[in-house]
Write a protein that holds these residues in place. Structure first.
Motif, short mmCIF file in Angstrom:
data_model
loop_
_atom_site.label_atom_id
_atom_site.label_comp_id
_atom_site.label_asym_id
_atom_site.label_seq_id
_atom_site.Cartn_x
_atom_site.Cartn_y
_atom_site.Cartn_z
N PHE A 93 -49.45 6.15 86.10
CA PHE A 93 -49.28 4.69 86.06
C PHE A 93 -50.64 4.02 86.24
CE2 PHE A 93 -45.14 6.33 87.19
CZ PHE A 93 -44.29 5.59 86.36
N LYS A 94 -51.13 3.45 85.16
CA LYS A 94 -52.37 2.68 85.17
C LYS A 94 -52.03 1.19 85.34
CE LYS A 94 -54.67 6.48 84.19
NZ LYS A 94 -55.54 7.14 85.19
N ALA A 95 -52.98 0.35 85.08
CA ALA A 95 -52.69 -1.09 85.10
C ALA A 95 -51.59 -1.38 84.09
CB ALA A 95 -53.94 -1.88 84.77
N PRO A 96 -50.60 -2.21 84.44
CA PRO A 96 -49.49 -2.47 83.53
C PRO A 96 -49.94 -3.14 82.24
CG PRO A 96 -49.43 -3.94 85.42
CD PRO A 96 -50.47 -2.93 85.71
N SER A 97 -49.27 -2.76 81.15
CA SER A 97 -49.57 -3.34 79.85
C SER A 97 -48.99 -4.75 79.76
CB SER A 97 -48.97 -2.47 78.74
OG SER A 97 -47.55 -2.52 78.80
N GLU A 98 -49.33 -5.43 78.69
CA GLU A 98 -48.81 -6.78 78.48
C GLU A 98 -47.29 -6.77 78.40
OE1 GLU A 98 -49.18 -10.44 75.20
OE2 GLU A 98 -50.59 -8.76 75.15
N ASP A 99 -46.75 -5.77 77.72
CA ASP A 99 -45.30 -5.67 77.60
C ASP A 99 -44.66 -5.37 78.95
OD1 ASP A 99 -42.82 -5.55 76.07
OD2 ASP A 99 -42.89 -3.38 76.39
N GLU A 100 -45.26 -4.49 79.72
CA GLU A 100 -44.71 -4.14 81.03
C GLU A 100 -44.72 -5.34 81.97
OE1 GLU A 100 -45.92 0.63 81.02
OE2 GLU A 100 -47.29 -0.87 81.87
N LEU A 101 -45.72 -6.19 81.85
CA LEU A 101 -45.80 -7.36 82.71
C LEU A 101 -44.72 -8.39 82.39
CD1 LEU A 101 -49.67 -7.88 82.87
CD2 LEU A 101 -48.17 -7.22 84.76
N LYS A 102 -44.07 -8.25 81.25
CA LYS A 102 -42.99 -9.16 80.89
C LYS A 102 -41.67 -8.78 81.58
CE LYS A 102 -44.90 -10.24 76.31
NZ LYS A 102 -44.69 -10.11 74.83
N HIS A 103 -41.66 -7.62 82.24
CA HIS A 103 -40.46 -7.14 82.92
C HIS A 103 -40.69 -7.10 84.43
CE1 HIS A 103 -40.18 -5.56 78.79
NE2 HIS A 103 -38.87 -5.58 78.95
N ASP A 104 -39.63 -6.80 85.17
CA ASP A 104 -39.79 -6.63 86.61
C ASP A 104 -40.66 -5.39 86.89
OD1 ASP A 104 -37.94 -4.18 87.64
OD2 ASP A 104 -37.03 -5.16 85.88
N PHE A 105 -41.23 -5.31 88.09
CA PHE A 105 -42.25 -4.30 88.36
C PHE A 105 -41.71 -2.88 88.34
CE2 PHE A 105 -40.45 -4.58 92.58
CZ PHE A 105 -40.81 -3.42 93.25
N LEU A 106 -40.40 -2.72 88.48
CA LEU A 106 -39.82 -1.38 88.48
C LEU A 106 -39.37 -0.93 87.09
CD1 LEU A 106 -37.74 -1.54 91.77
CD2 LEU A 106 -39.73 -0.08 91.34
N TRP A 107 -39.44 -1.81 86.11
CA TRP A 107 -38.93 -1.48 84.78
C TRP A 107 -39.62 -0.25 84.20
CZ3 TRP A 107 -41.41 -1.83 79.89
CH2 TRP A 107 -40.56 -1.70 78.78
N ARG A 108 -40.95 -0.25 84.22
CA ARG A 108 -41.68 0.87 83.62
C ARG A 108 -41.52 2.15 84.44
NH1 ARG A 108 -48.15 0.58 84.73
NH2 ARG A 108 -48.14 0.10 86.96
N VAL A 109 -41.25 2.01 85.71
CA VAL A 109 -41.08 3.17 86.58
C VAL A 109 -39.74 3.85 86.33
CG1 VAL A 109 -41.04 3.94 88.98
CG2 VAL A 109 -42.56 2.07 88.29
N HIS A 110 -38.70 3.05 86.26
CA HIS A 110 -37.36 3.61 86.04
C HIS A 110 -37.31 4.38 84.72
CE1 HIS A 110 -32.82 2.85 86.95
NE2 HIS A 110 -33.10 4.11 86.78
N HIS A 111 -38.04 3.89 83.75
CA HIS A 111 -38.08 4.55 82.44
C HIS A 111 -38.62 5.97 82.53
CE1 HIS A 111 -38.36 4.83 78.08
NE2 HIS A 111 -39.63 5.17 78.19
N GLN A 112 -39.46 6.24 83.53
CA GLN A 112 -40.09 7.55 83.68
C GLN A 112 -39.37 8.45 84.68
OE1 GLN A 112 -42.36 8.70 81.83
NE2 GLN A 112 -43.37 6.95 80.89
N ALA A 113 -38.29 7.99 85.26
CA ALA A 113 -37.56 8.80 86.25
C ALA A 113 -37.05 10.09 85.61
CB ALA A 113 -36.41 7.99 86.82
#
Length: 250
Positions: A73-93
């Motif tokens: 997990f690096k700095a969040p992308s523009e798309d990731e910043l459009k979602h809640d902070f856990l969105w990109r994390v849950h995707h990788q579970a």
């Protein structure tokens, strides 16, 4: 950070102690993958040069890469910043049967975000509860979570940064921005201490690993993960009825 409690040897002999743990993890991972009913999430957090990459390289060697995945997990992308902070994390579970290693994680959102005041305090403080709820949901869905804080001293960080400068094969890893982050060491320690206190739960405990000595770090992490997999007790599934199965000649 430099203590070695319970060490079964020293730097020169630790390999003999780690080898059976690696074999144990490999055998249990095969069962976990075959069973495909539960999963393991490993969260690695540390200061810069804390040894996240080295831990992944040394501890997980020997495991079947088909069932192990690393998510960085690096700095969040523009798309990731459009979602809640856990969105990109849950995707990788991890999926059922998988072991997934988070190289940094959702905890950046109560560490670097806090230290650099990227969001207001009332926002990042609310994330402790959100993280606990998220991890509880994963556990209730069959995921075991192990969180590891690789704890190094500022003196050891300085040695490792200097080693990157001195060794041409390591200079690619040196980032001048790390020097600015180093100046905020006390702020990061305060953030890390509260993070550990607020988010170490029965569902998802934190392990603080003394990590100045890489050999000791690797043994501790191997021991924790071998014990965790053992406690998960994965089993090979019962085979189908093969009594009348005959392999034809070709």
């Amino acid at each position: 950070t430099a203590s070695t409690p319970g060490a079964p040897g020293d730097k020169d002999s630790i390999g003999a102690a780690i080898a059976p743990l690696t074999e144990q993890m490999a055998a249990l991972q095969n069962r976990l993958w075959a069973e495909s009913k539960q999963s393991l999430l490993i969260v690695l957090q540390a200061m810069d040069t804390g040894g996240k990459d080295g831990t992944i390289k040394h501890v997980f060697t020997g495991l079947n890469p088909q069932g192990v995945r690393v998510a960085a997990f690096k700095a969040p992308s523009e798309d990731e910043l459009k979602h809640d902070f856990l969105w990109r994390v849950h995707h990788q579970a991890p999926a059922k049967g998988e072991i997934v290693i988070f190289n940094r994680s959702h905890y950046e959102d109560v560490l670097i975000v806090r230290v650099h005041s990227i969001v207001p305090e009332k926002v990042w403080r609310a994330r402790y509860e959100a993280i606990a709820d998220f991890e509880r949901h994963l556990v209730e869905s069959g995921t075991t979570i192990v969180k590891l804080w690789l704890h190094i001293s500022p003196q050891e960080q300085k040695r490792r940064l200097q080693a990157r400068l001195d060794d041409q094969t390591k200079r690619w890893k040196f980032n001048p921005d790390d020097l600015d982050e180093r100046k905020l060491w006390s702020d990061y320690m305060a953030a890390a201490e509260e993070m550990l206190q607020r988010t170490s739960t029965d569902d998802a405990p934190w392990y603080v690993v003394p990590a100045d000595h890489k050999w000791y770090r690797d043994w501790v992490v191997s021991r924790v993960l071998a014990d965790t997999l053992e406690s998960m007790a994965p089993k090979y599934p019962d085979p189908p009825d093969l009594q009348h199965c005959e392999i034809p000649d070709v």
